[in-house]
Design an enzyme around this catalytic site. Structure first.
Site, mmCIF file in Angstrom:
data_model
loop_
_atom_site.group_PDB
_atom_site.id
_atom_site.type_symbol
_atom_site.label_atom_id
_atom_site.label_comp_id
_atom_site.label_asym_id
_atom_site.label_seq_id
_atom_site.Cartn_x
_atom_site.Cartn_y
_atom_site.Cartn_z
ATOM 1 C CB CYS A 106 36.713 35.245 47.318
ATOM 2 S SG CYS A 106 36.983 35.724 45.600
ATOM 3 C CG HIS A 107 35.727 32.170 43.489
ATOM 4 N ND1 HIS A 107 36.229 33.446 43.405
ATOM 5 C CD2 HIS A 107 35.071 31.942 42.323
ATOM 6 C CE1 HIS A 107 35.895 33.967 42.234
ATOM 7 N NE2 HIS A 107 35.196 33.077 41.558
#
Length: 180
Positions: A106-107
């Protein structure tokens, strides 16, 4: 095999932590929560508070030499806090310097950008990080999971919670090569 899960004191996306943690634990390996502060990590289910998880150690007390692999769960706030912590950035970079496998979802690649380890690598991530990764010298791909073996270590990246099953399979396969 000792596997570090690097997380800030709050803001980790719970399923991006618990999914890989359970998958690794089922193999008999030993995961540990490493954070920037002792105590516990407050997880989130998107924007809502989730469960808390105990911290095993802090980045100030360990180095990459203490572990065989690194898992970096996402969430927006988690990697944003980690990339501002010099000890967390140094800890992350240590895995690349030592040629040890790293998995980020994800991030989480925001912290990889800060550690200056994405240049020349191919990664996937949450789509909003694509420009950041390209600007840092990486090639961004829109794939469920991507395994890059072009650098000093294996780098496994994934986009989002919906991709966790594929992410878990890739990290178990790649981490298994370290102990094989």
């Amino acid at each position: 095999m000792r596997i570090a899960f690097l997380m800030a004191p709050q803001g980790v996306e719970q399923v991006e932590f618990t999914g890989p943690w359970e998958a690794i634990s089922e193999t008999g390996e030993t995961p540990q929560v490493v954070s920037t502060r002792s105590g516990s990590v407050q997880a989130f289910n998107h924007l809502d508070k989730g469960d808390t998880f105990p911290v095993d150690t802090t980045v100030a007390k360990v180095t990459a030499d203490d572990f065989d692999a690194l898992v970096m769960p996402g969430g927006v706030a988690n990697p944003d806090a980690l990339r501002l912590d010099p000890d967390a950035v140094t800890f992350t970079k240590g895995f690349f310097d030592a040629g040890k496998p790293v998995a980020a979802i994800c991030h989480a690649p925001w912290t990889l950008i800060e550690a200056d380890v994405v240049g020349g690598r191919t990664l996937t991530s949450w789509p909003s990080l694509a420009t950041d990764l390209v600007n840092a010298g990486a090639m961004w791909v829109d794939e469920q999971v991507h395994v890059d073996r072009e650098g000093p270590n294996t780098l496994i990246t994934s986009r989002k919670p919906a991709d966790i099953k594929a992410f878990n399979q890739a990290l178990i396969t790649e981490f298994g090569k370290v102990i094989a």
